[in-house]
Design a protein around this motif. Structure first.
Motif, PDB file in Angstrom:
ATOM      1  N   ASP A   1      35.968  32.355  40.040  1.00 12.03           N
ATOM      2  CA  ASP A   1      36.386  33.136  41.195  1.00 12.03           C
ATOM      3  C   ASP A   1      37.769  33.752  41.007  1.00 12.03           C
ATOM      4  OD1 ASP A   1      36.115  34.087  43.944  1.00 12.03           O
ATOM      5  OD2 ASP A   1      37.634  32.599  44.457  1.00 12.03           O
ATOM      6  N   SER A   2      38.624  33.089  40.219  1.00  9.40           N
ATOM      7  CA  SER A   2      40.019  33.500  40.195  1.00  9.40           C
ATOM      8  C   SER A   2      40.466  34.243  38.943  1.00  9.40           C
ATOM      9  CB  SER A   2      40.926  32.272  40.374  1.00  9.40           C
ATOM     10  OG  SER A   2      40.813  31.397  39.273  1.00  9.40           O
ATOM     11  N   VAL A   3      39.804  34.032  37.818  1.00 12.59           N
ATOM     12  CA  VAL A   3      40.261  34.642  36.561  1.00 12.59           C
ATOM     13  C   VAL A   3      39.998  36.143  36.563  1.00 12.59           C
ATOM     14  CG1 VAL A   3      39.785  34.805  34.091  1.00 12.59           C
ATOM     15  CG2 VAL A   3      40.105  32.564  35.153  1.00 12.59           C
ATOM     16  N   THR A   4      41.045  36.913  36.311  1.00 12.18           N
ATOM     17  CA  THR A   4      40.970  38.375  36.295  1.00 12.18           C
ATOM     18  C   THR A   4      40.915  38.864  34.849  1.00 12.18           C
ATOM     19  OG1 THR A   4      42.373  38.382  38.266  1.00 12.18           O
ATOM     20  CG2 THR A   4      42.038  40.488  37.154  1.00 12.18           C
TER      21      THR A   4
ATOM     22  N   SER B   1      46.467  33.584  35.496  1.00  9.72           N
ATOM     23  CA  SER B   1      45.658  34.205  36.546  1.00  9.72           C
ATOM     24  C   SER B   1      44.659  35.186  35.961  1.00  9.72           C
ATOM     25  CB  SER B   1      46.554  34.939  37.543  1.00  9.72           C
ATOM     26  OG  SER B   1      47.398  34.037  38.220  1.00  9.72           O
ATOM     27  N   GLY B   2      44.942  35.628  34.746  1.00  7.63           N
ATOM     28  CA  GLY B   2      44.039  36.565  34.102  1.00  7.63           C
ATOM     29  C   GLY B   2      44.526  36.956  32.739  1.00  7.63           C
ATOM     30  N   VAL B   3      43.755  37.813  32.089  1.00 11.18           N
ATOM     31  CA  VAL B   3      44.108  38.286  30.751  1.00 11.18           C
ATOM     32  C   VAL B   3      44.058  39.808  30.712  1.00 11.18           C
ATOM     33  CG1 VAL B   3      43.414  36.205  29.522  1.00 11.18           C
ATOM     34  CG2 VAL B   3      41.706  37.979  29.999  1.00 11.18           C
TER      35      VAL B   3
ATOM     36  N   ALA C   1      44.000  34.659  44.676  1.00 15.10           N
ATOM     37  CA  ALA C   1      44.532  35.769  45.464  1.00 15.10           C
ATOM     38  C   ALA C   1      44.697  37.035  44.650  1.00 15.10           C
ATOM     39  CB  ALA C   1      45.865  35.371  46.099  1.00 15.10           C
ATOM     40  N   PHE C   2      45.212  36.931  43.434  1.00 13.75           N
ATOM     41  CA  PHE C   2      45.466  38.146  42.657  1.00 13.75           C
ATOM     42  C   PHE C   2      44.179  38.877  42.347  1.00 13.75           C
ATOM     43  CE2 PHE C   2      45.752  40.546  38.716  1.00 13.75           C
ATOM     44  CZ  PHE C   2      46.788  41.406  39.037  1.00 13.75           C
ATOM     45  N   ARG C   3      43.166  38.154  41.904  1.00 14.78           N
ATOM     46  CA  ARG C   3      41.909  38.818  41.555  1.00 14.78           C
ATOM     47  C   ARG C   3      41.329  39.552  42.763  1.00 14.78           C
ATOM     48  NH1 ARG C   3      35.910  36.632  40.005  1.00 14.78           N
ATOM     49  NH2 ARG C   3      35.250  38.513  38.892  1.00 14.78           N
ATOM     50  N   HIS C   4      41.354  38.895  43.902  1.00 12.24           N
ATOM     51  CA  HIS C   4      40.796  39.526  45.104  1.00 12.24           C
ATOM     52  C   HIS C   4      41.608  40.756  45.503  1.00 12.24           C
ATOM     53  CE1 HIS C   4      38.811  35.433  46.280  1.00 12.24           C
ATOM     54  NE2 HIS C   4      38.244  36.008  45.247  1.00 12.24           N
TER      55      HIS C   4
ATOM     56  N   GLY D   1      38.699  45.149  35.811  1.00  7.32           N
ATOM     57  CA  GLY D   1      39.387  46.429  35.888  1.00  7.32           C
ATOM     58  C   GLY D   1      39.896  46.856  34.535  1.00  7.32           C
ATOM     59  N   PHE D   2      40.711  47.930  34.550  1.00  8.82           N
ATOM     60  CA  PHE D   2      41.077  48.583  33.298  1.00  8.82           C
ATOM     61  C   PHE D   2      42.545  49.021  33.319  1.00  8.82           C
ATOM     62  CE2 PHE D   2      36.765  49.072  34.566  1.00  8.82           C
ATOM     63  CZ  PHE D   2      36.097  48.513  33.487  1.00  8.82           C
TER      64      PHE D   2
END
Length: 266
Positions: A142-145, A90-92, A6-9, A170-171
């Motif tokens: 699909d999910s890792v941001t 969820s991401g780095v 969800a967060f990445r999307h 993103g940045f």
């Protein structure tokens, strides 16, 4: 619990998102922020005393509270990135991405397909073996941001090439580091503002989101016209300091007022 992807999307759709840095190596502040409705937290391994076990606990707290757990890694080595992703991040958020080569290396370490992420479906990210090999690969890709921090003047010279790197989601504009590097008096100085606008413009051309840190919600209005959609407001320490400072000031005022009243009564 928020679905892992969800967060990445939401981030890639440039939905307005609210987050905060977490500097205190405990799960409690993350639970509080999540329960209050923050969309994400950034566990700050770069500038706070986090080890892998503590990060693991904090990521579990983020899941429990319904907030995306992003980790600002201390260094972008494949081993460090793999560790936090296996633990369910969820991401780095990766500091000092100042070249295309570094951007490509980060993406490679975080992606299975088209990358070189080390495989294991046995940690939390793979539901402790509950996901099959290729289901796990698909779910993680699909999910890792992957968010690159742009905070060095030399990155500005190649910003169009950096933002175009496939796999970067993103940045984050590191206005603090840019201020120091540029010799600016503050993150609001004209040269830092110009750098922020340059990064945001380059990201907009390739349709990618931008995140900035602000001191208050009111400050977000300054950046929304630039296309900035994700905001990190203060930190758990910052919130605690602000609230505690107000209590201390209020108490000093009451104490002074009380002492004055007692003196007048005498």
């Amino acid at each position: 619990m928020v679905p892992p992807a969800a967060f990445r999307h939401r981030f890639n759709d440039r939905e307005p998102l609210l987050g905060s840095f977490v500097k205190t190596p405990t799960s409690h502040s993350i639970e509080i922020l999540g329960l209050l409705g923050f969309d994400f937290v950034v566990i700050d391994e770069e500038h706070a005393p986090f080890d892998r076990v503590t990060i693991d606990h904090c990521l579990l707290a983020a899941r429990a509270a319904g907030a995306a757990g992003i980790v600002r890694v201390a260094e972008p080595t494949p081993a460090k990135l793999l560790a936090v992703l296996d633990d369910g991040a969820s991401g780095v958020l990766v500091p000092h991405v100042s070249s295309v080569a570094k951007a490509n290396a980060i993406v490679s370490a975080c992606r299975y397909r088209g990358g070189a992420r080390g495989f294991s479906n046995s940690p939390r990210a793979g539901d402790y073996g509950g996901l099959s090999m290729w289901d796990h690969v698909a779910a993680q890709d699909d999910s890792v941001t992957v968010i690159a921090m742009i905070e060095d003047p030399k990155a500005l010279d190649v910003i169009d090439d950096i933002v175009a790197v496939e796999g970067l989601d993103g940045f984050f504009v590191g206005r603090g580091d840019l201020s120091v590097a540029l010799g600016a008096p503050s993150p609001d100085a004209p040269q830092v503002r110009a750098a922020t606008e340059k990064i945001a413009s380059a990201a907009a051309i390739v349709g990618k989101p931008v995140c900035v840190m602000v001191g208050s919600v009111a400050e977000t209005a300054t950046f929304r016209p630039l296309g900035v959609s994700a905001f990190i407001v203060s930190s758990d320490q910052g919130f605690m300091r602000q609230a505690a400072a107000k209590v201390a000031a209020d108490f000093r005022e009451i104490k002074t007022t009380g002492a004055k009243a007692t003196h007048e009564q005498k």
